[in-house]
Design a protein around this motif. Structure first.
Motif, mmCIF file in Angstrom:
data_model
loop_
_atom_site.group_PDB
_atom_site.id
_atom_site.type_symbol
_atom_site.label_atom_id
_atom_site.label_comp_id
_atom_site.label_asym_id
_atom_site.label_seq_id
_atom_site.Cartn_x
_atom_site.Cartn_y
_atom_site.Cartn_z
ATOM 1 N N VAL A 256 0.847 -1.200 0.000
ATOM 2 C CA VAL A 256 0.000 0.000 0.000
ATOM 3 C C VAL A 256 0.882 1.250 0.000
ATOM 4 C CG1 VAL A 256 -1.736 1.289 1.314
ATOM 5 C CG2 VAL A 256 -1.884 -1.213 1.143
ATOM 6 N N LYS A 257 0.485 2.225 -0.792
ATOM 7 C CA LYS A 257 1.233 3.481 -0.834
ATOM 8 C C LYS A 257 1.200 4.156 0.539
ATOM 9 C CE LYS A 257 1.721 7.762 -3.482
ATOM 10 N NZ LYS A 257 1.155 8.604 -4.575
ATOM 11 N N ASP A 258 2.356 4.564 1.015
ATOM 12 C CA ASP A 258 2.513 5.190 2.336
ATOM 13 C C ASP A 258 2.056 4.255 3.463
ATOM 14 O OD1 ASP A 258 3.459 7.564 1.135
ATOM 15 O OD2 ASP A 258 1.410 8.274 0.823
ATOM 16 N N ALA A 259 2.317 2.965 3.271
ATOM 17 C CA ALA A 259 1.944 1.980 4.296
ATOM 18 C C ALA A 259 2.574 2.329 5.641
ATOM 19 C CB ALA A 259 2.416 0.589 3.862
ATOM 20 N N PRO A 260 1.797 2.258 6.729
ATOM 21 C CA PRO A 260 2.328 2.621 8.053
ATOM 22 C C PRO A 260 3.503 1.756 8.492
ATOM 23 C CG PRO A 260 -0.080 2.554 8.093
ATOM 24 C CD PRO A 260 0.348 1.992 6.781
ATOM 25 N N ASP A 261 3.480 0.463 8.132
ATOM 26 C CA ASP A 261 4.553 -0.448 8.524
ATOM 27 C C ASP A 261 5.152 -1.105 7.280
ATOM 28 O OD1 ASP A 261 4.781 -0.505 11.507
ATOM 29 O OD2 ASP A 261 2.650 -0.959 11.347
ATOM 30 N N ALA A 262 5.663 -0.278 6.395
ATOM 31 C CA ALA A 262 6.129 -0.756 5.097
ATOM 32 C C ALA A 262 7.272 -1.766 5.221
ATOM 33 C CB ALA A 262 6.565 0.416 4.227
ATOM 34 N N ASP A 263 8.204 -1.552 6.133
ATOM 35 C CA ASP A 263 9.344 -2.455 6.246
ATOM 36 C C ASP A 263 8.908 -3.858 6.651
ATOM 37 O OD1 ASP A 263 11.092 -0.476 5.482
ATOM 38 O OD2 ASP A 263 11.687 0.056 7.534
ATOM 39 N N LYS A 264 8.005 -3.946 7.624
ATOM 40 C CA LYS A 264 7.486 -5.252 8.028
ATOM 41 C C LYS A 264 6.662 -5.872 6.903
ATOM 42 C CE LYS A 264 7.311 -4.320 13.013
ATOM 43 N NZ LYS A 264 6.426 -4.151 14.190
ATOM 44 N N ALA A 265 5.871 -5.033 6.235
ATOM 45 C CA ALA A 265 5.038 -5.531 5.131
ATOM 46 C C ALA A 265 5.906 -6.147 4.035
ATOM 47 C CB ALA A 265 4.183 -4.407 4.570
ATOM 48 N N LYS A 266 7.037 -5.540 3.746
ATOM 49 C CA LYS A 266 7.946 -6.074 2.720
ATOM 50 C C LYS A 266 8.459 -7.453 3.121
ATOM 51 C CE LYS A 266 9.498 -1.550 1.020
ATOM 52 N NZ LYS A 266 10.633 -0.588 0.961
ATOM 53 N N LYS A 267 8.768 -7.631 4.391
ATOM 54 C CA LYS A 267 9.243 -8.936 4.857
ATOM 55 C C LYS A 267 8.135 -9.992 4.739
ATOM 56 C CE LYS A 267 12.757 -7.093 8.001
ATOM 57 N NZ LYS A 267 13.204 -6.942 9.404
ATOM 58 N N VAL A 268 6.893 -9.567 4.993
ATOM 59 C CA VAL A 268 5.769 -10.494 4.837
ATOM 60 C C VAL A 268 5.611 -10.882 3.369
ATOM 61 C CG1 VAL A 268 3.263 -10.748 5.021
ATOM 62 C CG2 VAL A 268 4.560 -9.696 6.890
ATOM 63 N N MET A 269 5.712 -9.900 2.470
ATOM 64 C CA MET A 269 5.583 -10.193 1.043
ATOM 65 C C MET A 269 6.713 -11.101 0.571
ATOM 66 S SD MET A 269 4.253 -6.426 -0.207
ATOM 67 C CE MET A 269 4.177 -6.813 -1.959
ATOM 68 N N ASP A 270 7.911 -10.922 1.107
ATOM 69 C CA ASP A 270 9.019 -11.834 0.806
ATOM 70 C C ASP A 270 8.650 -13.261 1.234
ATOM 71 O OD1 ASP A 270 10.523 -9.659 -0.060
ATOM 72 O OD2 ASP A 270 11.724 -9.535 1.783
ATOM 73 N N TYR A 271 8.049 -13.369 2.425
ATOM 74 C CA TYR A 271 7.690 -14.684 2.970
ATOM 75 C C TYR A 271 6.644 -15.377 2.099
ATOM 76 C CZ TYR A 271 6.559 -18.227 6.474
ATOM 77 O OH TYR A 271 6.371 -19.418 7.128
ATOM 78 N N LEU A 272 5.683 -14.605 1.581
ATOM 79 C CA LEU A 272 4.614 -15.187 0.760
ATOM 80 C C LEU A 272 5.162 -15.847 -0.495
ATOM 81 C CD1 LEU A 272 1.889 -12.373 0.967
ATOM 82 C CD2 LEU A 272 2.197 -14.360 2.458
ATOM 83 N N LEU A 273 6.293 -15.348 -0.979
ATOM 84 C CA LEU A 273 6.912 -15.913 -2.183
ATOM 85 C C LEU A 273 8.069 -16.868 -1.864
ATOM 86 C CD1 LEU A 273 7.069 -13.075 -4.873
ATOM 87 C CD2 LEU A 273 5.706 -15.159 -4.909
ATOM 88 N N SER A 274 8.330 -17.103 -0.587
ATOM 89 C CA SER A 274 9.386 -18.050 -0.209
ATOM 90 C C SER A 274 8.936 -19.473 -0.533
ATOM 91 C CB SER A 274 9.689 -17.927 1.284
ATOM 92 O OG SER A 274 8.589 -18.410 2.058
ATOM 93 N N ASP A 275 9.874 -20.407 -0.522
ATOM 94 C CA ASP A 275 9.519 -21.808 -0.787
ATOM 95 C C ASP A 275 8.444 -22.297 0.184
ATOM 96 O OD1 ASP A 275 11.421 -21.806 -2.769
ATOM 97 O OD2 ASP A 275 12.820 -23.146 -1.757
ATOM 98 N N LYS A 276 8.626 -21.986 1.463
ATOM 99 C CA LYS A 276 7.655 -22.443 2.464
ATOM 100 C C LYS A 276 6.306 -21.762 2.258
ATOM 101 C CE LYS A 276 6.923 -23.034 7.439
ATOM 102 N NZ LYS A 276 7.512 -22.887 8.794
ATOM 103 N N GLY A 277 6.339 -20.464 2.027
ATOM 104 C CA GLY A 277 5.098 -19.735 1.815
ATOM 105 C C GLY A 277 4.345 -20.229 0.589
ATOM 106 N N GLN A 278 5.063 -20.460 -0.489
ATOM 107 C CA GLN A 278 4.412 -20.932 -1.716
ATOM 108 C C GLN A 278 3.752 -22.291 -1.519
ATOM 109 O OE1 GLN A 278 4.718 -19.237 -5.397
ATOM 110 N NE2 GLN A 278 4.041 -18.092 -3.600
ATOM 111 N N ALA A 279 4.401 -23.165 -0.760
ATOM 112 C CA ALA A 279 3.836 -24.497 -0.536
ATOM 113 C C ALA A 279 2.547 -24.444 0.275
ATOM 114 C CB ALA A 279 4.861 -25.383 0.168
ATOM 115 N N ILE A 280 2.411 -23.464 1.169
ATOM 116 C CA ILE A 280 1.214 -23.372 2.004
ATOM 117 C C ILE A 280 -0.041 -23.179 1.163
ATOM 118 C CG2 ILE A 280 0.045 -21.876 3.705
ATOM 119 C CD1 ILE A 280 2.779 -21.579 5.098
ATOM 120 N N TRP A 281 0.079 -22.424 0.064
ATOM 121 C CA TRP A 281 -1.115 -22.162 -0.764
ATOM 122 C C TRP A 281 -1.719 -23.444 -1.330
ATOM 123 C CZ3 TRP A 281 -2.257 -17.797 0.932
ATOM 124 C CH2 TRP A 281 -1.366 -16.734 0.993
#
Length: 335
Positions: A256-281
């Motif tokens: 989100v533009k001007d996200a309040p917690d952008a740094d944490k959000a980026k780490k979450v988005m990294d996790y969603l595309l990680s091997d473990k994250g991808q397998a969960i879907w």
């Protein structure tokens, strides 16, 4: 008076109770509902591995975008999750900002915005969700053109393209498979005319239950719905990627533009595309956006890779731009 004071105290307590989850949240994700795509397992894994609390959110794509627009001057959310068509709209309306998560380069070009304003985390493939028992002994159709045969008269359903997103995805799939393009939907128009002559069923809303019951024996739908029926419902169900080909429809996340917690959000988005994250879907029978190696027991639940090779990624921005022209033709020539 005592009752009034008691009521006031309970009201104040309720405000504290409601406010607590938002205050405790590390990252806010709009449209991350626990019963869709197994976000429940995903957010639990994020908590375990990253230590971040992300509350469930039961908006749909349209509601998430509306909320982001309403809060544009003072954003609340950090991440938005959408069907790709709403991800495209979110970028166009200025409520997202570029971010390319780790492994972004491994996501196929048609499943991500070149600037990084939206990136697929998983996808569905459009095909035929079939209740085999409801076919009355007729063979499971293998191709789009099979559906025009008199054998399947009154048996084929597709969601109304002007009013349902999956309906338009179905139109795109048929059109490209039969030789059309984003500039020419004539093959799809001709096909739907033929289907109507074969007494097609055209609901406006999701029809999973109608396929399970046998009311609609064959439905244009996503693979994850067909697999859900195959592995969780009583009955004999199949998913078919038609012989002429089909398309992949991505579900995407945006920062989100001007996200309040952008740094944490980026780490979450990294996790969603990680091997473990991808397998969960795959718990919800969704295809990972990256070409990761799936566990054998998971891969066995999907059609073979050779079938999925017929399903192509497309430029959904171009299709979005072409939707109105197709809809106008559909309404005047088919409906």
């Amino acid at each position: 008076m005592r009752l009034v004071r008691l009521a006031s105290a309970l009201f104040a307590l309720s405000l504290i109770t409601v406010a607590a989850p938002a205050k405790a949240a590390d990252v806010i994700c709009y449209n991350c509902p626990p019963q869709w795509a197994d976000w429940a397992s995903m957010l639990k894994a994020v908590k375990t591995d990253l230590g971040y609390d992300i509350p469930f959110d039961n908006k749909n794509s349209g509601q998430a975008l509306s909320q982001l627009l309403a809060e544009k001057a003072n954003p609340v959310a950090d991440i938005g999750y959408f069907g790709v068509n709403f991800g495209i709209k979110a970028k166009a309306q200025g409520v997202t900002q570029p971010y390319k998560p780790e492994h972004w380069n491994e996501v196929p070009a048609g499943l991500k915005d070149p600037d990084g304003d939206w990136t697929a985390i998983h996808s569905g493939t459009l095909g035929l969700f079939v209740n085999v028992d409801a076919l009355g002994g007729k063979p499971v159709p293998a191709c789009w053109k099979d559906l025009l045969k008199s054998d399947y008269k009154g048996m084929v359903g597709y969601l109304d393209p002007p009013s349902a997103a999956v309906g338009f995805v179905g139109a795109v799939a048929v059109n490209l498979a039969l030789g059309g393009s984003d500039a020419d939907f004539s093959p799809a128009i001709a096909f739907f005319k033929g289907l109507h002559g074969n007494e097609a069923i055209v609901p406006k809303q999701t029809s999973y239950a109608r396929v399970v019951s046998g009311e609609i024996p064959i439905l244009f739908d996503y693979d994850f719905n067909a697999y859900r029926a195959k592995y969780t419902e009583k009955g004999n169900f199949a998913f078919v990627i038609p012989c002429e080909g089909s398309v992949v429809f991505p579900y995407v996340v945006s920062l989100v533009k001007d996200a309040p917690d952008a740094d944490k959000a980026k780490k979450v988005m990294d996790y969603l595309l990680s091997d473990k994250g991808q397998a969960i879907w795959t718990n919800a029978y969704l295809r990972p956006a990256r070409p990761i190696e799936l566990p054998a027991e998971v891969k066995a639940k999907f059609l073979p890779d050779s079938d999925y090779a017929r399903a192509k990624s497309v430029d959904w921005a171009k299709m979005e731009a072409a939707q109105k022209a197709f809809t106008d033709r559909y309404l005047s020539e088919v409906r």
